[in-house]
Design an enzyme around this catalytic site. Structure first.
Site, short mmCIF file in Angstrom:
data_model
loop_
_atom_site.label_atom_id
_atom_site.label_comp_id
_atom_site.label_asym_id
_atom_site.label_seq_id
_atom_site.Cartn_x
_atom_site.Cartn_y
_atom_site.Cartn_z
N CYS A 77 -19.54 1.79 8.58
CA CYS A 77 -18.76 1.10 9.62
C CYS A 77 -17.51 1.94 9.83
O CYS A 77 -16.68 2.06 8.93
CB CYS A 77 -18.39 -0.31 9.16
N CYS A 118 -19.37 -6.56 3.67
CA CYS A 118 -18.73 -5.29 4.02
C CYS A 118 -17.40 -5.22 3.27
O CYS A 118 -16.75 -6.24 3.07
CB CYS A 118 -18.49 -5.24 5.53
N CYS A 135 0.34 0.29 10.28
CA CYS A 135 -0.10 -0.74 9.34
C CYS A 135 1.01 -1.59 8.75
O CYS A 135 1.95 -1.09 8.12
CB CYS A 135 -0.90 -0.11 8.21
N CYS A 160 0.23 4.91 6.95
CA CYS A 160 -0.40 4.71 8.26
C CYS A 160 0.59 4.02 9.20
O CYS A 160 1.05 2.91 8.92
CB CYS A 160 -1.66 3.88 8.10
N CYS A 183 -16.37 -9.63 5.59
CA CYS A 183 -15.71 -8.35 5.34
C CYS A 183 -14.48 -8.55 4.48
O CYS A 183 -13.64 -9.41 4.77
CB CYS A 183 -15.29 -7.71 6.65
N ARG A 199 -17.96 -3.34 17.67
CA ARG A 199 -17.21 -4.56 17.34
C ARG A 199 -15.86 -4.61 18.05
O ARG A 199 -15.03 -3.72 17.87
CB ARG A 199 -17.03 -4.64 15.82
N CYS A 235 0.83 -1.21 0.00
CA CYS A 235 0.00 0.00 0.00
C CYS A 235 0.87 1.26 0.00
O CYS A 235 1.84 1.36 0.74
CB CYS A 235 -0.91 -0.01 1.22
N1 SAM Z 1 -6.67 0.43 3.06
C1 SAM Z 1 -7.96 0.64 3.57
C2 SAM Z 1 -8.04 1.75 4.60
O1 SAM Z 1 -7.04 2.06 5.20
O2 SAM Z 1 -9.11 2.29 4.79
C3 SAM Z 1 -8.58 -0.61 4.15
C4 SAM Z 1 -7.75 -1.61 4.92
S1 SAM Z 1 -7.05 -1.04 6.49
C5 SAM Z 1 -5.90 -2.31 6.86
C6 SAM Z 1 -8.41 -1.22 7.64
C7 SAM Z 1 -8.21 -0.80 9.06
O3 SAM Z 1 -7.43 -1.77 9.76
C8 SAM Z 1 -7.46 0.49 9.33
O4 SAM Z 1 -8.26 1.61 9.17
C9 SAM Z 1 -7.05 0.32 10.78
O5 SAM Z 1 -8.04 0.88 11.62
C10 SAM Z 1 -7.01 -1.20 10.96
N2 SAM Z 1 -5.62 -1.65 11.26
C11 SAM Z 1 -4.61 -1.76 10.39
N3 SAM Z 1 -3.47 -2.16 11.00
C12 SAM Z 1 -3.78 -2.32 12.31
C13 SAM Z 1 -3.03 -2.70 13.47
N4 SAM Z 1 -1.74 -3.00 13.39
N5 SAM Z 1 -3.65 -2.76 14.65
C14 SAM Z 1 -4.99 -2.45 14.74
N6 SAM Z 1 -5.74 -2.09 13.69
C15 SAM Z 1 -5.15 -2.00 12.49
FE1 SF4 Z 2 -2.83 1.20 3.35
FE2 SF4 Z 2 -2.74 0.05 5.72
FE3 SF4 Z 2 -3.20 2.64 5.55
FE4 SF4 Z 2 -5.10 0.93 4.72
S1 SF4 Z 2 -4.35 1.16 6.80
S2 SF4 Z 2 -4.40 2.78 3.67
S3 SF4 Z 2 -3.79 -0.74 3.93
S4 SF4 Z 2 -1.29 1.59 4.91
#
Ligand code: SAM
Ligand code: SF4
Ligand code: DTB
Length: 320
Positions: free
Chosen positions: A189, A129, A60, A57, A97, A261, A53
């Protein structure tokens, strides 16, 4: 229970800081008024497009710039996704989901493929979802036409703390997508993560932003940070279960009708803590050994917990 959209920081913080048993008692009272009992919805999560990606974030494991060992994959074929959905349904899921490690949805063959996934999942009688990053109005409309039940798009934290965690998009970008989802008639959500170095006020502000929208989200995932090696937040101290319980209880009180959730972070919680989250108003779990890329409790252990505690899993027709 009147639905409120005018929460202030002072009153939310006062709720948050109540003695724990008082807080859970109040949350459970609200919960019972809305839902009658303590049934829990079982949801299944599948990463249909993993890793690589472009976003940054901080939490992530799927961000290309973090060296976490997650390998980037192409979008999964529709047939494989539907096989997984079928297995989830057999195992008791009522909601499926699908997550993609995208910054945003791009029109074209990949989006068409996702629309086929949505149609297929809905044809099985499951709620569908998706979480695919930012969306335009027209993309939201097309997802709605394909039958999408809900779109997950987390605000993650307060507006103030957001910039500490993510720089490649803004809080307003996030809110804009939520508006497109809402206007297309798809259930929203949206929730967040605790344990990212935020203050308690930041947590309260996140819940205020969610609840003070013109309509409450139908679904509010509360995640505890899963610290992943290679991400900037890898060394964050773990969140105590009691902080999760407080966050869930306050979300329940502020958004009485939402599905709250208990999402990421259950690996760090014992069974009693998870039950306390349910007492505090959590009425949904992700089951299955993996979330998107990180671990989740074993299926058998979850089933044993629910059975031992006499917690009923929501039947398909009762879910929404
Ligand atoms: N890329 C899209 C986005 O960011 O909206 C969808 C997938 S993203 C992985 C979905 C959610 O997973 C993120 O918004 C975050 O809240 C959660 N998430 C990702 N990594 C995480 C982590 N290490 N611990 C807890 N929640 C996490
Ligand atoms: Fe990309 Fe992870 Fe951020 Fe979703 S949460 S936009 S997968 S870096
Ligand atoms: C949400 O709030 N939590 C889920 C779901 N929405 C998509 C995702 C949690 C991901 C945890 C980190 C991982 O497994 O990669």
């Amino acid at each position: 229970m009147p639905t409120r959209h005018d929460w202030t920081l002072a009153e939310v913080r006062a709720l948050h800081d109540l003695p724990l048993l008082e807080l859970t008692y109040r949350a459970q009272t609200v919960h019972r008024e809305s839902f009658g009992d303590n049934a829990v919805q079982l949801c299944s999560l599948l990463s249909v497009k993993t890793g690589g990606c472009p976003e940054d974030c901080g939490y992530c494991p799927q961000a290309a710039r973090h060296h976490t060992g997650v390998k980037a994959d192409k979008l999964m074929p529709v047939s494989e996704v539907l096989t997984s959905a079928k297995e989830a349904k057999t195992a008791g899921a009522t909601r499926f989901c699908m997550g993609a490690a995208w910054r945003e949805v791009k029109d074209g063959p990949q989006f068409e493929q996702v629309l086929d996934m949505v149609r297929g999942v809905r044809a099985m009688g499951l709620e569908a979802c998706c979480t695919l990053g930012m969306l335009s109005d027209s993309q939201a409309k097309r997802l709605k036409e394909a039958g999408l039940s809900a779109y997950n798009h987390n605000l993650d934290t307060s507006e103030e703390h957001y910039g500490e965690i993510i720089s490649t998009r803004t809080y307003d970008d996030r809110l804009r997508t939520l508006k497109s989802v809402r206007e297309a008639g798809i259930h929203v959500c949206s929730g967040g993560i605790i344990g990212m170095g935020e203050s308690i006020d930041d947590r309260c502000e996140l819940l205020i932003t969610l609840a003070n929208q013109p309509e409450h989200p139908e679904s509010v995932p509360i995640n505890a940070l899963v610290p992943v090696k290679g991400t900037p937040l890898a060394e964050q101290p773990p969140v105590s279960s009691i902080e999760m319980v407080r966050m869930i209880a306050v979300a329940r009180i502020m958004m009485p009708g939402a599905m709250v959730r208990l999402s990421a972070g259950r690996m760090q919680m014992n069974q009693e803590a998870q039950l306390l989250c349910m007492m505090a108003g959590a009425n949904s779990l992700f089951f299955g050994e993996k979330l998107l890329t990180t671990g989740n409790p074993e299926y058998q252990a979850d089933m044993a917990l629910l059975q031992q505690a006499g917690v009923r899993a929501l039947e398909p027709e009762a879910s929404r």
